[in-house]
Motif scaffolding. Sequence first.
Motif, PDB file in Angstrom:
ATOM      1  N   GLU A  24     -19.929  38.781  -2.447  1.00  0.00           N
ATOM      2  CA  GLU A  24     -18.720  39.474  -2.891  1.00  0.00           C
ATOM      3  C   GLU A  24     -18.038  40.188  -1.732  1.00  0.00           C
ATOM      4  O   GLU A  24     -16.809  40.214  -1.633  1.00  0.00           O
ATOM      5  CB  GLU A  24     -19.064  40.471  -3.992  1.00  0.00           C
ATOM      6  N   ALA A 199     -26.356  47.388  -8.829  1.00  0.00           N
ATOM      7  CA  ALA A 199     -25.631  46.235  -9.363  1.00  0.00           C
ATOM      8  C   ALA A 199     -26.605  45.261  -9.995  1.00  0.00           C
ATOM      9  O   ALA A 199     -27.712  45.055  -9.479  1.00  0.00           O
ATOM     10  CB  ALA A 199     -24.831  45.532  -8.265  1.00  0.00           C
ATOM     11  N   ARG A 200     -26.199  44.665 -11.098  1.00  0.00           N
ATOM     12  CA  ARG A 200     -27.010  43.629 -11.719  1.00  0.00           C
ATOM     13  C   ARG A 200     -27.081  42.424 -10.783  1.00  0.00           C
ATOM     14  O   ARG A 200     -26.081  42.008 -10.214  1.00  0.00           O
ATOM     15  CB  ARG A 200     -26.405  43.217 -13.064  1.00  0.00           C
ATOM     16  N   SER A 201     -28.280  41.879 -10.639  1.00  0.00           N
ATOM     17  CA  SER A 201     -28.496  40.739  -9.753  1.00  0.00           C
ATOM     18  C   SER A 201     -29.748  40.011 -10.209  1.00  0.00           C
ATOM     19  O   SER A 201     -30.487  40.488 -11.078  1.00  0.00           O
ATOM     20  CB  SER A 201     -28.664  41.204  -8.303  1.00  0.00           C
ATOM     21  N   ARG A 228     -29.553  48.070 -18.214  1.00  0.00           N
ATOM     22  CA  ARG A 228     -28.504  47.154 -17.772  1.00  0.00           C
ATOM     23  C   ARG A 228     -27.136  47.838 -17.806  1.00  0.00           C
ATOM     24  O   ARG A 228     -26.283  47.563 -16.966  1.00  0.00           O
ATOM     25  CB  ARG A 228     -28.489  45.893 -18.651  1.00  0.00           C
ATOM     26  N   GLN A 231     -26.032  49.773 -14.635  1.00  0.00           N
ATOM     27  CA  GLN A 231     -25.806  49.043 -13.392  1.00  0.00           C
ATOM     28  C   GLN A 231     -24.361  48.554 -13.330  1.00  0.00           C
ATOM     29  O   GLN A 231     -23.795  48.135 -14.337  1.00  0.00           O
ATOM     30  CB  GLN A 231     -26.744  47.832 -13.292  1.00  0.00           C
ATOM     31  N   GLY A 232     -23.771  48.618 -12.165  1.00  0.00           N
ATOM     32  CA  GLY A 232     -22.444  48.064 -11.975  1.00  0.00           C
ATOM     33  C   GLY A 232     -22.519  46.600 -11.585  1.00  0.00           C
ATOM     34  O   GLY A 232     -23.509  45.915 -11.856  1.00  0.00           O
ATOM     35  N   THR A 233     -21.480  46.137 -10.910  1.00  0.00           N
ATOM     36  CA  THR A 233     -21.435  44.757 -10.458  1.00  0.00           C
ATOM     37  C   THR A 233     -21.260  44.716  -8.941  1.00  0.00           C
ATOM     38  O   THR A 233     -20.796  45.685  -8.319  1.00  0.00           O
ATOM     39  CB  THR A 233     -20.269  43.995 -11.105  1.00  0.00           C
ATOM     40  N   GLN A 236     -17.761  45.437  -7.694  1.00  0.00           N
ATOM     41  CA  GLN A 236     -17.349  46.837  -7.616  1.00  0.00           C
ATOM     42  C   GLN A 236     -17.835  47.500  -6.330  1.00  0.00           C
ATOM     43  O   GLN A 236     -17.250  48.490  -5.873  1.00  0.00           O
ATOM     44  CB  GLN A 236     -17.889  47.604  -8.827  1.00  0.00           C
TER      45      GLN A 236
END
Length: 314
Positions: A24, A199-201, A228, A231-233, A236
């Motif tokens: 990202e 962040a979710r991964s 969950r 957590q952001g992405t 972001q």
Amino acid sequence: MSHTELLRDKVVVITGGGSGIGRELALFIAAHGGKVVVNDLGTSPSGEGADLSSAETVVNEIRAAGGEAVANGDDVSTWVTAQRIIATAMDAYGRVDAVVNSAGVMRHAAFEQMPPEDFDLVLKTHLNGTFYVSRAAAPVFQAQNSGAYLHMSSTTGLIGTMGVANYGSAKAGIAGLSRLIAFDMKRYNVRSNCMAPSARSRQWERVNAFRQAEFAKTGANTDFRQFRSTQGTAAQIAPVAAFLLTDGARDITGQIIGVRGNEIYLYSQPRPIRSVHRSEGWTLEGLEEQLVQAFRPSLTPLETYGEVFSWPTI
């Protein structure tokens, strides 16, 4: 300088750029006029195999959108190959303006069951890799009298959780290394910061599943699936990470920045918070009498990062 120019023509090396936060960030920097070296060994989340296609896929996405990027598949965890990562940038663009250390693997197990080779592999990739790639870029930054490092730490290392003594140790070490680099490289107008992103991964999901299984063994009914929402992405995180590489962040160095959804945190770093003394010195009896009572109100609770950041992302 307008925000659209902050990244214009900046050459940024991103390790682990083939997926997750690294991907990202590579896409974001390229979309804002930067030139990116996308490094990724292409291993599985636990460190098996190697495949350049993950880095090449990101590079192809960038080029298809009109940006500039080159792929590199070297391993961060050896000195020789780390130097080749920086050489790729120099060969392609003649300079390096920033290095982002985002490459990593994860192998989790309860501490008392962790194979020593799993500890070694994770430390070698995260902590040694961060040192090697950063050190390889240092002569370039020194000659240019400019540069910026951004290293990916983690709440796992700064706050803690279960089942990842190797990963958390590496991430805590990275936070310390980042600050020490900032001291040594300040004389060359070079900044060094680290981020603790949430962040979710793929890795986060695997750790969450492991924690759920470990808690179940104790009879506890904690449902880690609820975390969950805390957590952001990766998308972001990218703008904040990119900004820290620009001249707009010229006054920020030696810091730990957290990003979780649309929230940004500045982490405190170790400082004394309470003290006790006796002019006559200490005995075991004196310590029992005074130390625990004095320190108890200020002791840090043994909380996981999921408990510290318990509210949903904003």
